[in-house]
Scaffold this motif. Structure first.
Motif, short mmCIF file in Angstrom:
data_model
loop_
_atom_site.label_atom_id
_atom_site.label_comp_id
_atom_site.label_asym_id
_atom_site.label_seq_id
_atom_site.Cartn_x
_atom_site.Cartn_y
_atom_site.Cartn_z
N VAL A 1 0.80 -1.10 0.08
CA VAL A 1 -0.01 0.13 -0.10
C VAL A 1 0.78 1.18 0.00
CG1 VAL A 1 -1.67 1.35 1.20
CG2 VAL A 1 -1.78 -1.33 1.12
N ASP A 2 2.02 1.27 0.76
CA ASP A 2 2.91 2.52 0.81
C ASP A 2 3.65 2.61 -0.40
OD1 ASP A 2 4.18 4.43 2.68
OD2 ASP A 2 5.86 3.40 1.93
N THR A 3 4.16 1.76 -1.07
CA THR A 3 4.90 1.84 -2.36
C THR A 3 3.78 2.20 -3.59
OG1 THR A 3 6.23 -0.11 -1.63
CG2 THR A 3 6.23 0.42 -3.68
N THR A 4 2.62 1.60 -3.41
CA THR A 4 1.61 1.96 -4.37
C THR A 4 1.50 3.61 -4.41
OG1 THR A 4 0.54 -0.22 -4.39
CG2 THR A 4 -0.62 1.49 -5.31
N ALA A 5 0.97 4.00 -2.99
CA ALA A 5 0.83 5.35 -2.81
C ALA A 5 1.76 6.51 -3.24
CB ALA A 5 0.53 5.74 -1.13
N GLN B 1 -11.19 2.75 20.59
CA GLN B 1 -10.19 1.61 19.96
C GLN B 1 -10.38 1.61 18.53
OE1 GLN B 1 -11.51 -2.00 21.85
NE2 GLN B 1 -13.16 -2.31 20.39
N GLY B 2 -9.54 0.81 17.72
CA GLY B 2 -9.46 0.82 16.25
C GLY B 2 -8.48 1.23 15.71
N LEU B 3 -8.46 1.25 14.44
CA LEU B 3 -7.35 1.69 13.66
C LEU B 3 -8.01 2.24 12.16
CD1 LEU B 3 -4.28 2.04 13.19
CD2 LEU B 3 -4.39 -0.10 11.69
N GLU B 4 -7.28 3.60 11.86
CA GLU B 4 -7.80 4.48 10.66
C GLU B 4 -6.57 4.29 9.60
OE1 GLU B 4 -10.21 7.99 9.13
OE2 GLU B 4 -9.17 8.06 11.13
N VAL B 5 -6.95 3.92 8.33
CA VAL B 5 -5.98 4.01 7.50
C VAL B 5 -6.44 5.06 6.46
CG1 VAL B 5 -4.18 2.94 5.78
CG2 VAL B 5 -5.04 1.63 7.84
N VAL B 6 -5.86 6.02 6.15
CA VAL B 6 -6.18 7.22 5.05
C VAL B 6 -5.30 7.17 4.09
CG1 VAL B 6 -6.62 9.53 4.91
CG2 VAL B 6 -7.13 8.56 7.10
N LEU B 7 -5.85 6.90 2.93
CA LEU B 7 -5.15 7.13 1.56
C LEU B 7 -5.38 8.35 0.76
CD1 LEU B 7 -3.27 5.62 -0.40
CD2 LEU B 7 -5.19 4.70 -1.22
N TRP B 8 -4.50 9.23 0.70
CA TRP B 8 -4.86 10.53 0.13
C TRP B 8 -4.41 10.54 -1.29
CZ3 TRP B 8 -7.16 14.43 2.64
CH2 TRP B 8 -7.37 14.56 4.11
N LEU B 9 -5.29 10.79 -2.26
CA LEU B 9 -5.10 10.64 -3.56
C LEU B 9 -5.16 12.15 -4.14
CD1 LEU B 9 -6.88 7.26 -4.10
CD2 LEU B 9 -4.53 7.85 -4.58
N PRO B 10 -4.28 12.60 -5.33
CA PRO B 10 -4.49 13.88 -6.04
C PRO B 10 -5.44 13.63 -7.13
CG PRO B 10 -2.44 12.86 -6.54
CD PRO B 10 -2.91 12.17 -5.40
N LEU B 11 -6.50 14.58 -6.96
CA LEU B 11 -7.54 14.60 -8.03
C LEU B 11 -6.72 14.93 -9.45
CD1 LEU B 11 -10.44 15.92 -6.12
CD2 LEU B 11 -10.09 13.47 -6.73
N ALA C 1 0.60 9.89 -4.05
CA ALA C 1 -0.35 9.88 -3.04
C ALA C 1 0.50 9.57 -1.39
CB ALA C 1 -1.51 8.85 -3.08
N ARG C 2 -0.23 9.34 -0.60
CA ARG C 2 0.38 9.28 0.87
C ARG C 2 -0.65 8.42 1.63
NH1 ARG C 2 2.48 13.93 4.90
NH2 ARG C 2 3.39 12.52 6.53
#
Length: 481
Positions: free
Chosen positions: A431-435, A450-460, A440-441
Motif C-alpha cells: 500500500v505504501d509503495t503504491t501510494a 479503539q480501532g485503527l484508521e488508514v487514510v489514503l490521500w489521492l490527488p484528483l 499519494a500518501r
C-alpha cells in the motif's frame, strides 16, 4: 538514452575562433587605415621638404628670376615604385618661372595659398596626383618678391608603402593567430583535464563501488561531482534495500517451505489415511500462504518498477472503491466480519492512477483489517473530497496498533509489532509503495476508544490529465483535516 550533441572542445574552439576572427577583422581594418595614413604622412612630409628645397634655390637678379632646381629636391621624392615627380615655380601673379609638367593649377588654389602651404589631391590626364604648395619670399639684389612652389607626384609610391606596411601587420597577425591557436588548444586541454580525471575515476570503479568520489575538481564541476555522489548514495541505499528485502523474503519463504517439508514427512511416515488427509489439509493451507506471499512479493517488485512518465487515463475512484468492496464482501474471509461501504460523493472523483495497482492496495488494506481484527469487528470504507484531494479511509473497531509500532507500518515484513498473527507483513508495504508511486500518501492513526484508521490521500485529476505527485512540492493533505 544519452545522445552525443557535438563536442565541448570543438564548441569552445569555435567560439574562440569566431571571437578571434571578429577582433582580427577589426584589427586588419584598423591596420589598413593606419598604413594609408602613415604612407600619406610620410610622402606629404617629403613633398613639403622638396618644396622648401626648390624654394631656397629661387633667386632674383636684376628683376629676372633664376630658378635652378637642385637634384636633391627630386631625389627626396624618388622611390622604387616608378612614381612620376612634377614641380612648378610660379610668381605671385601666376606666371610660370619653371615647370616640368603640363598641368594647369586651378586659380582658386593659387589665390588661397598662403605661407602655411597647402596639400591637395588632383585628378588629371596623367592620373591621380598629390600636390603640395609653398608660398615663400624669394630674395633678390634689388627686390624681394614672393613665389609659389608646387610639387606633386603620382600615387604609386604611397600605395606601395601602404601595402608594405599592411603586409607586415598582416604577417604579424597571422603569426599571432597561429600562436593563439596552439596556446588555445593547450589551454583547453589543461582546462578539461579535471573532467578527464573524473571520467577515468568513474570508469575505473567496480560495479558494487558506491563510495563518494575522491577528486579535486574546479568550481564549474563541483555540482556535477555532488550530483554523482548523490546518485551513488541513492544507488547504495537501493542496493542495501534490495539486499535487505531479498534476505527478508528468503527468510519469509523459508518458514512455510520448512513447514511443508515437515508436514509432508510426517504424512509419509504414517499409514493411516486419516493422518494423510490431515497432512494434506495442512500442506494445502501452507501452500496457500506461500502462494499469497509469493504473489505479494511479485506485486511489490512490480510496483517499484512502474513507469512514472506514462500518462494515465482518469478513473472514477468511487466506482473502483464500490467494486473492490463488493468483491471482498462476497469472499469467505469476510463472512465473520461486518465489511461495509460508507456513503460516496455525489460527484465522480477522478484520479490518474494504475487501476490494478490501486485495486491491489485497497485489497491489501481490507485483507489486513480482516486478518488483524477479531471476529465480528466492523470494517468500513469511506470516500470524500477535500480540496484537490480524494480522502479514502478504511476504519475498523479492532484492537488497533501500539503507538510505538505506528511508525513501522508500511515497512516490509512488519506486523505492527505482533508476531502472534498470520500474514507476511507485506500488505501495508505494498500500500505504501503504491501510494508513493501514484503521488499519494498513506496515514495511520489509532482511533478512540479503539480501532485503527488508514487514510489514503489521492490527488484528483485536473481536466482528466495526468498529475504529478504534490508531496514532492511539500504539500501535505493530511494537515488540512
Amino acid at each position: 538514452m544519452i545522445e552525443v550533441e557535438g563536442s565541448l572542445k570543438r564548441r569552445l574552439g569555435g567560439w574562440l575562433v569566431v571571437t578571434v576572427g571578429v577582433l582580427g577583422l577589426a584589427l586588419m581594418v584598423e591596420a589598413w587605415v593606419s598604413s594609408q595614413r602613415a604612407a600619406a604622412r610620410a610622402f606629404d612630409a617629403q613633398l613639403q621638404a622638396a618644396a622648401l628645397t626648390i624654394a631656397e634655390a629661387v633667386r632674383w637678379q636684376d628683376g629676372i628670376p633664376q630658378v635652378v632646381v637642385p637634384a636633391a629636391a627630386l631625389q627626396i621624392l624618388a622611390t622604387d615604385s616608378q612614381a612620376r615627380v612634377f614641380y612648378a615655380v610660379l610668381d605671385d601673379d601666376g606666371r610660370t618661372l619653371s615647370r616640368n609638367w603640363p598641368v594647369d593649377i586651378p586659380v582658386a588654389w593659387q589665390q588661397a595659398l598662403d605661407e602655411g602651404g597647402m596639400s591637395r589631391d588632383l585628378t588629371t590626364t596623367l592620373g591621380e596626383l598629390r600636390l603640395h604648395a609653398q608660398r615663400v619670399a624669394s630674395a633678390g639684389w634689388v627686390t624681394q618678391l614672393p613665389v609659389q612652389v608646387w610639387v606633386g607626384h603620382t600615387l604609386e609610391g604611397r600605395r606601395a608603402l601602404a601595402r608594405s606596411l599592411f603586409e607586415r601587420s598582416l604577417s604579424r597577425f597571422i603569426a599571432m593567430v597561429l600562436l593563439t591557436g596552439v596556446l588555445m588548444g593547450l589551454t583547453m586541454r589543461a582546462a578539461l583535464s579535471p573532467l578527464r580525471r573524473l571520467r577515468r575515476q568513474i570508469r575505473g570503479r567496480g560495479a558494487d563501488d558506491f563510495s563518494p568520489l575522491a577528486a579535486r575538481v574546479p568550481k564549474e564541476l563541483h555540482e556535477l561531482a555532488q550530483a554523482l555522489d548523490h546518485l551513488f548514495a541513492r544507488q547504495r541505499q537501493g542496493r542495501e534495500d534490495l539486499l535487505r528485502f531479498t534476505a527478508d523474503a528468503s527468510h519469509q519463504l523459508k518458514t512455510p517451505l520448512a513447514g511443508l517439508k515437515t508436514v509432508s514427512e510426517l504424512g509419509l511416515r504414517s499409514s493411516d489415511p486419516d493422518e494423510w488427509r490431515q497432512a494434506l489439509t495442512r500442506v494445502h493451507a501452507r501452500a496457500e500462504d506461500t502462494s499469497r506471499l509469493a504473489g505479494q512479493l511479485l506485486s511489490l517488485a512490480r510496483l517499484r518498477h512502474l513507469d512514472r512518465e506514462t500518462a494515465l487515463p482518469a478513473l472514477d475512484l468511487g466506482e473502483l472503491v464500490r467494486d473492490v468492496a463488493l468483491d471482498w464482501a462476497a469472499r469467505e474471509r469476510a463472512a465473520e466480519h461486518d465489511l461495509g461501504l460508507g456513503s460516496l460523493p455525489a460527484e465522480p472523483l477522478k484520479v490518474c492512477v494504475e487501476g490494478w495497482a490501486l485495486r491491489e492496495a485497497l485489497g491489501n488494506l481490507i485483507d489486513n483489517a480482516l486478518r488483524y481484527t477479531p471476529t465480528g469487528c466492523e470494517i468500513t470504507l469511506h470516500l470524500s473530497r477535500e480540496g484537490d484531494w480524494a480522502r479514502l479511509s478504511i476504519v475498523d473497531d479492532g484492537p488497533g496498533v501500539a503507538d510505538a509500532a505506528l511508525a513501522t507500518l508500511g515497512q516490509p515484513f512488519q506486523r505492527g509489532g505482533r508476531q502472534d498473527t498470520e500474514g507476511s507483513g507485506l500488505g501495508l508495504a505494498i500500500v505504501d509503495t503504491t501510494a508513493r508511486r501514484m503521488g499519494a500518501r498513506v496515514q495511520f492513526a489509532n482511533r478512540s476508544p479503539q480501532g485503527l484508521e488508514v487514510v489514503l490521500w489521492l490527488p484528483l485529476a485536473k481536466d482528466e490529465q495526468d498529475v504529478t505527485g504534490a508531496f514532492a512540492a511539500g504539500v501535505n493533505p493530511g494537515e488540512s483535516t
